[in-house]
Design a protein around this motif. Structure first.
Motif, PDB file in Angstrom:
ATOM      1  N   ARG A   1       0.817  -1.110  -0.164  1.00 18.58           N
ATOM      2  CA  ARG A   1      -0.086   0.183  -0.030  1.00 18.58           C
ATOM      3  C   ARG A   1       1.007   1.300  -0.037  1.00 18.58           C
ATOM      4  O   ARG A   1       0.646   2.186  -0.716  1.00 18.58           O
TER       5      ARG A   1
ATOM      6  N   LEU B   1      -4.149   3.027  -6.753  1.00 24.55           N
ATOM      7  CA  LEU B   1      -5.221   2.425  -6.321  1.00 24.55           C
ATOM      8  C   LEU B   1      -6.361   2.830  -6.625  1.00 24.55           C
ATOM      9  O   LEU B   1      -7.313   2.201  -5.997  1.00 24.55           O
ATOM     10  N   ASN B   2      -6.436   3.891  -7.250  1.00 23.78           N
ATOM     11  CA  ASN B   2      -7.706   4.634  -7.551  1.00 23.78           C
ATOM     12  C   ASN B   2      -8.295   4.270  -9.290  1.00 23.78           C
ATOM     13  O   ASN B   2      -9.144   5.002  -9.804  1.00 23.78           O
TER      14      ASN B   2
ATOM     15  N   SER C   1      -4.907  -1.008 -10.289  1.00 28.89           N
ATOM     16  CA  SER C   1      -5.089  -1.403  -8.980  1.00 28.89           C
ATOM     17  C   SER C   1      -5.263  -2.916  -9.107  1.00 28.89           C
ATOM     18  O   SER C   1      -4.560  -3.769  -8.222  1.00 28.89           O
TER      19      SER C   1
ATOM     20  N   SER D   1      -6.437  -8.017  -0.882  1.00 27.70           N
ATOM     21  CA  SER D   1      -7.210  -6.681  -1.191  1.00 27.70           C
ATOM     22  C   SER D   1      -7.547  -5.822  -0.068  1.00 27.70           C
ATOM     23  O   SER D   1      -7.675  -4.689   0.006  1.00 27.70           O
TER      24      SER D   1
ATOM     25  N   TYR E   1      -5.945  -1.848   0.293  1.00 28.35           N
ATOM     26  CA  TYR E   1      -6.925  -0.632   0.416  1.00 28.35           C
ATOM     27  C   TYR E   1      -7.189  -0.234   1.911  1.00 28.35           C
ATOM     28  O   TYR E   1      -7.478   0.923   2.094  1.00 28.35           O
TER      29      TYR E   1
ATOM     30  N   SER F   1     -13.099  -0.622  -1.351  1.00 28.89           N
ATOM     31  CA  SER F   1     -12.295   0.056  -2.482  1.00 28.89           C
ATOM     32  C   SER F   1     -13.138   1.170  -3.349  1.00 28.89           C
ATOM     33  O   SER F   1     -14.258   0.960  -3.503  1.00 28.89           O
TER      34      SER F   1
END
Length: 315
Positions: A144, A170-171, A176, A252, A256, A261
């Motif tokens: 992360r 991650l967006n 991601s 996952s 996140y 998410s």
């Protein structure tokens, strides 16, 4: 007094006969195998068969605190919604991508590590296997930070050297998924590598020597000797990788920081189960999700084993 001694002797004889019968029973060729199998049968019944049966029953119920109502197939009807389909798509894409990475790369690395010309074999084996010993929680937190959206995050700092703009890894759905696959590759590469190494060490050296005599190239030896003889190991690794892909959740969740998410781009089937069954306390619906996942992985595994020829009788 004589009667007491006689009774004691009779009791001793009876006890000896009982112990003899018990000993004969334990060492009986008919009974002994069941004693060896019994621990497995008990653990299977308690920790798998009973929970699965209970989950199947619960999937047809509405389970509320202090109230259980039979509602038939309503949970399964409600299951087919956009959020579940999104989680199904995410899990399927993740599984397919990890299969494309975690089958060929460990196989090739195992071949290199098993070759005669490779130096420091034990060192490289240890380096590759160390991530498998790392907790998923720790690995998720580290990745992360690596895939952070800030300009100073590690990966953004690296691509910044080459003139690229920082990315919100991650967006973005594609990025991601890339992060999840990289995490899975780093974490599980060593496990699959060990399986392939074990298979390679069981291949007789005489076969490679015979191929050398026939003038076979390295590629020919790999395709005609190594790959066919590693088929059972490859099928096993393929099977457990399918299960691992569809059951992925912790990676996952930790990547996140929670189970929510952006746009559910990191939501998996197990994550959807956790959201409904645990977070929303809807155990009946969560059970329906779990049974659907079980049937899905079972069917995919059967198809995969059938296509690989595992059910064909040897001639």
């Amino acid at each position: 007094m004589a009667n007491d001694n006689l009774n004691i002797q009779n009791n001793q004889v009876i006890e000896m006969e009982r112990k003899k019968k018990l000993s004969n029973l334990l060492y009986s060729q008919k009974i002994a195998p069941y004693f060896f199998v019994l621990p497995f049968l008990l653990s299977f019944a308690i920790f798998f068969a009973y929970p699965v049966f209970s989950t199947v029953v619960m999937s047809f119920q509405e389970v509320l605190p202090g109230q259980v109502t039979f509602i038939g197939l309503e949970n399964y009807k409600d299951l087919w919604n956009p959020t579940f389909l999104k989680s199904l798509k995410n899990s399927t894409v993740y599984t397919a991508l990890t299969l494309c990475v975690l089958i060929p790369i460990p196989l090739l690395l195992a071949v290199f590590l098993n070759s005669k010309i490779m130096v420091a074999k034990n060192f490289f084996r240890s380096i590759i296997f160390i991530p498998a010993l790392t907790s998923v929680v720790v690995a998720g937190i580290i990745f992360r930070l690596i895939f952070g959206g800030q300009e100073g995050a590690l990966l953004n700092s690296i691509i910044g050297i080459f003139g690229f703009e920082p990315k919100a890894w991650l967006n973005n759905a594609g990025l991601s998924m890339f992060a999840l696959v990289i995490l899975a590759t780093w974490k599980w590469m060593g496990i699959n590598l060990l399986y392939f190494l074990a298979g390679l060490q069981n291949i007789p050296r005489e076969l490679y020597e015979a191929a050398d005599v026939d003038g076979a190239s390295t590629w020919k030896k790999f395709t005609n000797v190594t790959v066919p003889l590693l088929k059972p190991i490859t099928i096993y690794v393929f099977t457990i990788s399918i299960y691992g892909g569809y059951s992925m959740f912790a990676e996952s969740y930790m990547l996140y920081g929670n189970n929510n998410s952006p746009n559910d781009m990191g939501l998996t089937i197990v994550g959807y189960l956790y959201r409904n069954g645990i977070e929303q306390n809807n155990l009946g619906f969560g059970s329906a999700v779990g049974i659907t996942l079980l049937v899905l992985t079972f069917v995919i595994t059967l198809v995969q084993l059938s296509l690989s020829g595992m059910f064909k009788k040897e001639e």
